[in-house]
Design a protein around this motif. Structure first.
Motif, PDB file in Angstrom:
ATOM      1  N   VAL A 193      -6.410  -7.023  -2.026  1.00 35.76           N
ATOM      2  CA  VAL A 193      -5.310  -7.752  -1.409  1.00 35.76           C
ATOM      3  C   VAL A 193      -3.981  -7.032  -1.668  1.00 35.76           C
ATOM      4  N   ILE A 194      -3.282  -6.725  -0.594  1.00 38.39           N
ATOM      5  CA  ILE A 194      -1.961  -6.110  -0.682  1.00 38.39           C
ATOM      6  C   ILE A 194      -0.906  -7.195  -0.459  1.00 38.39           C
ATOM      7  N   ASP A 195       0.020  -7.308  -1.391  1.00 36.10           N
ATOM      8  CA  ASP A 195       1.058  -8.334  -1.271  1.00 36.10           C
ATOM      9  C   ASP A 195       2.132  -7.940  -0.263  1.00 36.10           C
ATOM     10  N   GLN A 196       2.464  -6.655  -0.237  1.00 37.17           N
ATOM     11  CA  GLN A 196       3.538  -6.193   0.638  1.00 37.17           C
ATOM     12  C   GLN A 196       3.438  -4.686   0.819  1.00 37.17           C
ATOM     13  N   GLY A 197       3.871  -4.204   2.014  1.00 36.03           N
ATOM     14  CA  GLY A 197       3.954  -2.767   2.249  1.00 36.03           C
ATOM     15  C   GLY A 197       2.687  -2.190   2.854  1.00 36.03           C
ATOM     16  N   VAL A 198       2.827  -0.983   3.396  1.00 37.07           N
ATOM     17  CA  VAL A 198       1.692  -0.233   3.951  1.00 37.07           C
ATOM     18  C   VAL A 198       1.770   1.206   3.473  1.00 37.07           C
ATOM     19  N   THR A 199       2.770   1.931   3.951  1.00 38.99           N
ATOM     20  CA  THR A 199       2.949   3.330   3.593  1.00 38.99           C
ATOM     21  C   THR A 199       4.444   3.610   3.472  1.00 38.99           C
ATOM     22  N   PRO A 200       4.883   4.294   2.445  1.00 38.71           N
ATOM     23  CA  PRO A 200       4.100   4.969   1.403  1.00 38.71           C
ATOM     24  C   PRO A 200       3.847   4.109   0.156  1.00 38.71           C
ATOM     25  N   LEU A 201       4.562   2.970   0.050  1.00 37.92           N
ATOM     26  CA  LEU A 201       4.429   2.129  -1.138  1.00 37.92           C
ATOM     27  C   LEU A 201       3.845   0.771  -0.785  1.00 37.92           C
ATOM     28  N   VAL A 202       3.033   0.240  -1.693  1.00 38.58           N
ATOM     29  CA  VAL A 202       2.512  -1.117  -1.539  1.00 38.58           C
ATOM     30  C   VAL A 202       2.728  -1.875  -2.840  1.00 38.58           C
ATOM     31  N   GLN A 203       2.794  -3.185  -2.700  1.00 34.90           N
ATOM     32  CA  GLN A 203       2.844  -4.062  -3.861  1.00 34.90           C
ATOM     33  C   GLN A 203       1.487  -4.756  -3.991  1.00 34.90           C
ATOM     34  N   ARG A 204       0.893  -4.667  -5.178  1.00 34.77           N
ATOM     35  CA  ARG A 204      -0.380  -5.328  -5.417  1.00 34.77           C
ATOM     36  C   ARG A 204      -0.391  -5.903  -6.824  1.00 34.77           C
ATOM     37  N   HIS A 205      -0.604  -7.210  -6.894  1.00 32.76           N
ATOM     38  CA  HIS A 205      -0.606  -7.900  -8.187  1.00 32.76           C
ATOM     39  C   HIS A 205       0.685  -7.631  -8.950  1.00 32.76           C
ATOM     40  N   GLY A 206       1.792  -7.566  -8.221  1.00 30.61           N
ATOM     41  CA  GLY A 206       3.092  -7.376  -8.841  1.00 30.61           C
ATOM     42  C   GLY A 206       3.407  -5.955  -9.250  1.00 30.61           C
ATOM     43  N   LYS A 207       2.536  -4.996  -8.926  1.00 25.31           N
ATOM     44  CA  LYS A 207       2.729  -3.605  -9.313  1.00 25.31           C
ATOM     45  C   LYS A 207       2.957  -2.743  -8.076  1.00 25.31           C
ATOM     46  N   THR A 208       3.916  -1.834  -8.151  1.00 21.38           N
ATOM     47  CA  THR A 208       4.191  -0.912  -7.051  1.00 21.38           C
ATOM     48  C   THR A 208       3.277   0.306  -7.154  1.00 21.38           C
ATOM     49  N   LEU A 209       2.594   0.615  -6.069  1.00 15.84           N
ATOM     50  CA  LEU A 209       1.663   1.736  -6.024  1.00 15.84           C
ATOM     51  C   LEU A 209       2.025   2.676  -4.891  1.00 15.84           C
ATOM     52  N   ILE A 210       1.848   3.977  -5.122  1.00 17.53           N
ATOM     53  CA  ILE A 210       1.972   4.937  -4.025  1.00 17.53           C
ATOM     54  C   ILE A 210       0.645   4.937  -3.286  1.00 17.53           C
TER      55      ILE A 210
END
Length: 384
Positions: free
Chosen positions: A26-43
């Motif tokens: 489950v992605i909380d927000q974003g697509v590319t290049p950054l997404v938010q998942r479980h409150g953590k920012t991921l590239i």
């Protein structure tokens, strides 16, 4: 009523034991290049948003404007009252871009491939004795289209034109269809299109290509084939798919492709968004150039680190790991460093070839690529 007859508990336990069970992420927000998942920012290096258009302001604005004027749904199938003026405009634009006389929209690439192959080689046609030749690594939708058609299906070794020619030399059937991905989704390798065209012409076979991972990324269209399929949910950043070809082919498919005839048309606002995306691509050619720069830089760095790569020059850059358990572990180690890279396992890829599937986007910055390279170097060091 009972599902016990299907032995699902044992089957699922077997999948878990082999590290082949799957779960939605489950992605909380974003697509590319950054997404938010479980409150953590991921590239995010697992997106097919190759040109970084999903969140483009001009495309969003065009979609919102259409939404305010016309609403959301198409209201019906294309052949009833669901084919709106904006759909027609998009089909004409896609035909123009690809250089074919005519194009038609499908709801998904899966539906396009299933519908086309079945319409040409299935029970509704006179092709029961025909043969479909497919690359062994073709996408599941192409293979399922062949199975649905009930025609004979032969899968030649990946990119092996010699074997394909050998089989065609022995084939006396009146109807022959060659089907291939143009860019293979899990390998990033590209089909030898010129050789395939020559082979098809020599043996009087029809040739269909699935250019899902290439459409929108080239400055020049590919050489013409009998049937061209492209998707709109990858480099274009919207949703849906289309098939382009001769006027006769498209007219026939609109009457006989079951996945077109018997489904609701995609929302017209998606067509508006797609037209806007095609405008952006034409106006911003730097996106293709930026993507190519990322590809070259990443491949050079990973080869230097000693990873096992495939000969891909596309935005898809797989690292072959081997077994599913190790691949999941590597994906998890990257995730700890804020890097999202999917672990691809059987049956999506052959056993023993589980991999990290890195996908690059023009939306990635040079710093994002640097962070990916550094994270992979640290993981590689841990494995040594």
């Amino acid at each position: 009523m009972s599902l016990e007859q299907f032995k699902l508990a044992q089957k699922y336990a077997d999948l878990q034991q082999q590290y082949l069970d799957r779960h939605t992420q489950v992605i909380d927000q974003g697509v590319t290049p950054l997404v938010q998942r479980h409150g953590k920012t991921l590239i995010n290096f697992s997106s097919n948003d190759y040109l970084g258009l999903v969140s483009h302001q001009a495309i969003t604005a065009a979609t919102v404007d259409y939404l305010k004027q016309h609403g959301i749904g198409a209201g019906a199938a294309h052949l009833v009252t669901g084919h709106h003026t904006i759909h027609e405009q998009l089909e004409q634009r896609l035909a123009q871009i690809t250089g074919y006389p005519k194009a038609m929209l499908f709801s998904t690439g899966y539906m396009a491939n299933m519908g086309v192959i079945d319409a040409l080689m299935g029970n509704l046609s006179d092709s029961k004795d025909g043969i479909i030749y497919q690359d062994r690594l073709n996408h599941a939708s192409l293979l399922d289209g062949g199975r649905l058609s009930c025609a004979k299906l032969r899968r030649y070794p990946h990119l092996d034109i010699n074997q394909l020619n050998a089989w065609l030399n022995q084939d006396s059937s009146a109807q022959k269809l060659i089907v291939t991905d143009q860019i293979f989704s899990m390998d990033g390798t590209e089909a030898p299109l010129h050789d395939l065209i020559k082979t098809a012409e020599q043996h009087q076979a029809a040739l269909m290509i699935d250019d899902a991972h290439g459409f929108g990324l080239r400055t020049q269209p590919l050489p013409k084939v009998d049937i061209y399929m492209g998707t709109l949910g990858k480099a274009i950043g919207t949703f849906g798919a289309f098939v382009a070809g001769s006027e006769l082919l498209i007219n026939y498919l609109k009457s006989r492709a079951r996945t077109f005839v018997y489904t609701t048309a995609t929302p017209p606002l998606i067509a508006a968004a797609t037209l806007a995306a095609l405008d952006v691509i034409a106006k911003e050619p730097w996106r293709q150039l930026k993507l190519q720069q990322h590809i070259g830089r990443l491949r050079s760095a990973l080869m230097g680190q000693g990873w096992q790569l495939l000969p891909s020059q596309s935005a898809i850059q797989p690292i072959i790991v081997g077994n599913a358990e190790d691949t999941l572990a590597l994906s998890a180690k990257l995730l700890e460093q804020g890097i999202l890279v999917s672990a691809i396992r059987p049956p999506t890829v052959p056993r023993g070839t589980s991999r990290l599937r890195i996908t690059l986007s023009a939306a990635h910055t040079d710093e994002h690529i640097s962070q990916l390279i550094s994270a992979l170097a640290r993981v590689c060091h841990q494995l040594a």
